[in-house]
Design an enzyme around this catalytic site. Sequence first.
Site, PDB file in Angstrom:
ATOM      1  N   SER A   1       0.821  -1.203   0.000  1.00 36.97           N
ATOM      2  CA  SER A   1       0.000   0.000   0.000  1.00 36.97           C
ATOM      3  C   SER A   1       0.864   1.266   0.000  1.00 36.97           C
ATOM      4  O   SER A   1       1.773   1.391  -0.824  1.00 36.97           O
ATOM      5  CB  SER A   1      -0.949  -0.050   1.202  1.00 36.97           C
ATOM      6  OG  SER A   1      -1.993   0.880   1.069  1.00 36.97           O
TER       7      SER A   1
ATOM      8  N   ASP B   1      -8.383  -6.039  -5.558  1.00 38.18           N
ATOM      9  CA  ASP B   1      -8.152  -4.772  -4.889  1.00 38.18           C
ATOM     10  C   ASP B   1      -8.819  -3.635  -5.654  1.00 38.18           C
ATOM     11  O   ASP B   1      -8.829  -3.625  -6.882  1.00 38.18           O
ATOM     12  CB  ASP B   1      -6.648  -4.510  -4.781  1.00 38.18           C
ATOM     13  CG  ASP B   1      -6.323  -3.299  -3.925  1.00 38.18           C
ATOM     14  OD1 ASP B   1      -7.179  -2.899  -3.113  1.00 38.18           O
ATOM     15  OD2 ASP B   1      -5.217  -2.763  -4.054  1.00 38.18           O
TER      16      ASP B   1
ATOM     17  N   HIS C   1      -6.350  -6.375  -1.461  1.00 36.13           N
ATOM     18  CA  HIS C   1      -5.261  -5.447  -1.170  1.00 36.13           C
ATOM     19  C   HIS C   1      -4.151  -6.105  -0.357  1.00 36.13           C
ATOM     20  O   HIS C   1      -2.977  -5.833  -0.568  1.00 36.13           O
ATOM     21  CB  HIS C   1      -5.827  -4.253  -0.410  1.00 36.13           C
ATOM     22  CG  HIS C   1      -4.893  -3.099  -0.274  1.00 36.13           C
ATOM     23  ND1 HIS C   1      -4.465  -2.356  -1.354  1.00 36.13           N
ATOM     24  CD2 HIS C   1      -4.289  -2.549   0.814  1.00 36.13           C
ATOM     25  CE1 HIS C   1      -3.654  -1.389  -0.942  1.00 36.13           C
ATOM     26  NE2 HIS C   1      -3.532  -1.490   0.363  1.00 36.13           N
TER      27      HIS C   1
END
Length: 480
Positions: free
Chosen positions: A185, A396, A457
Site C-alpha cells: 500500500s 483490490d 489489497h
Amino acid sequence: MGLLVRPVALLIYCTTASLFFLTSSSAAAIAGGTPDGSEEWGYVQVRPKAHMFWWLYRSPQRVNNKGSTPWPTVLWLQGGPGASGVGYGNFMEIGPLDTNLKPRPSTWLSKADLLFVDELNGAMRWQWQDNPVGTGFSYVEGGDRTLLARTDAEAATDLTTLLSQLYRSNNTRLQGSPLYIVAESYGGKFAVTTALAALKAIHAGRLAASLAGVALGNSWISPEDSVLSWGPLLYQVSRLDENGLYLSDSLAQQIKAQVKAAQFLEAENTWQSLESIILEQANFIDFYNFLKDDSSSDANLEQQQRQRLLASLGQSRRRYSGYLSSKVTTEGGFEGIMNTVIRDKLRIIPKNVTWSEQSDDVFEALAGDFMKPRILEVDELLNLGLNVTIYSGQLDLICATKGTLDWIQKLKWDGLKNFTNSRRVPLYCSGGEAAGTQAFLKSYKNLKFYWILGAGHMVPIDNPCPALKMLGDIIQSPAQ
C-alpha cells in the site's frame, strides 16, 4: 480465542528475554531478544528525541550455503500511511505467529529473515499530556508532532539511519545477508524513497548492507492512476451504474488536474470526496476487496448516520488499519494483544507509550506528499539496475491492478517496451495445474509483475500460497 490461551514458548520468552545496549557515534539503541538469538528487537534514535522500534526474526530454516545464494533478509514496510509493521505486517500477514499467537503455516520466515519496523509517521493514543506520539511502538518525545516525518523523503532518511545502525560494523550476519525491501500500500512510496536513500548511503560507506531488490505490493505509487481506475472497474463488476460512473470519473479527472498542477492538498480533499461518492453509489463497497461490502460500515445505520459516516474524514484516513483490525476476533481486539502479551514480552516499551491503530495525525504530517506520485523514483531504481518487483491482488480497488499497469506504462526505463511485449506465464501453487491458476508473471531484465488471483489489497492474507511462492522467486531463497 481469548488472550489467556497462547503458546507456552511465548510465555517463556516474556519472562526470559535478554536486554542489551548498542552504541555508535550517531545513535544509541536499547535492545532485547530471546535467549536463543532467534529474535531481536529494540529502539534506534534516528533523530534527536525520535525513537524508532524494530523487530528482527531469524529463520529456523536458514541455510548457510557458502557457494550459493546467501540467506536473505526482508524488510517489511506497512501502509496506511502510519500503520504498524511490527503489529499488522508481523502478526496479521507474514510473521511467524498469527493474531491468535499460533504458528502461521504460510509465514515468510520460511524463506528469509524478517525485519519489521514502526515508522515515525503516525500517532499513538494519548494517555496524558506528555505522551509520546509515533507509529506502533515508535515515538517522539514530549508529544511534539513537529518531530514526525512530514515527507516520504524524511521517512526514508529515518529508515536508512535505522538500517545503518543495525548493519553496524560488527554485525557480519546481517551484512552477509542480501536485503530486500517489501512493501504494501502506501508503504510502496516509502520503499522506493528508502531504496534510493539506502543506495546513496551504501555508496558513501554509511550503510554496510547489500540492497538486492524492492517489491511493491498493491502500492500507492501513482494516486492519479489509481483513482482513474475506480469508476470503470466498479461499473464493469456492477457496483456502479452510469450515474455512479459519471460522478466518480468527474472527481477522478479533477484529481488528475490537481496533481498536474501540483495542488496536492486540494487533490487529497477531492480524493476524500471521491471515496465518499464511491461508498454511497456502490453501497459501502470494500475498498480492499471489491467483491465484498465494507465490514466497518453498519448496514442498519439510519440514513443520517450513514451520511455522517460518508463525510467523515477520519473514517477514510483510518480505513486501512481499521480493515486489518476488523479481522481480529480475539478477546480485547488487536490493541489488547499488542498492549498486553506482546508488550510484556518485549519489556523495553516506555510506560507512557501505548500501541494503537493509525490516527489522523499521520495524514496531517504527510498531507503534502500523500497524492504525489513516485513513478520517477521507480524509474531511477530500474535504471540503476536494482531488481524491482510489482505485485497486485486481483480484487483490490484502492490500488487496482488497472491503475498499476497504467502507471507502469509511464516509465521511461528503456526496457519497458520489451517488458510489455513479453509473454505472461501462469503460476500454480499447491496441487499444481489441477488446483487452478493462482497467479501470472511477466518479467524482463530487472522488472517483474505478478498478478495474484483471488486476493485483494492484502495479498499475504488473502492468498498466502502464491504470495509465499512469489517471495521465494523474488529473493532467490535457498529454502525452496
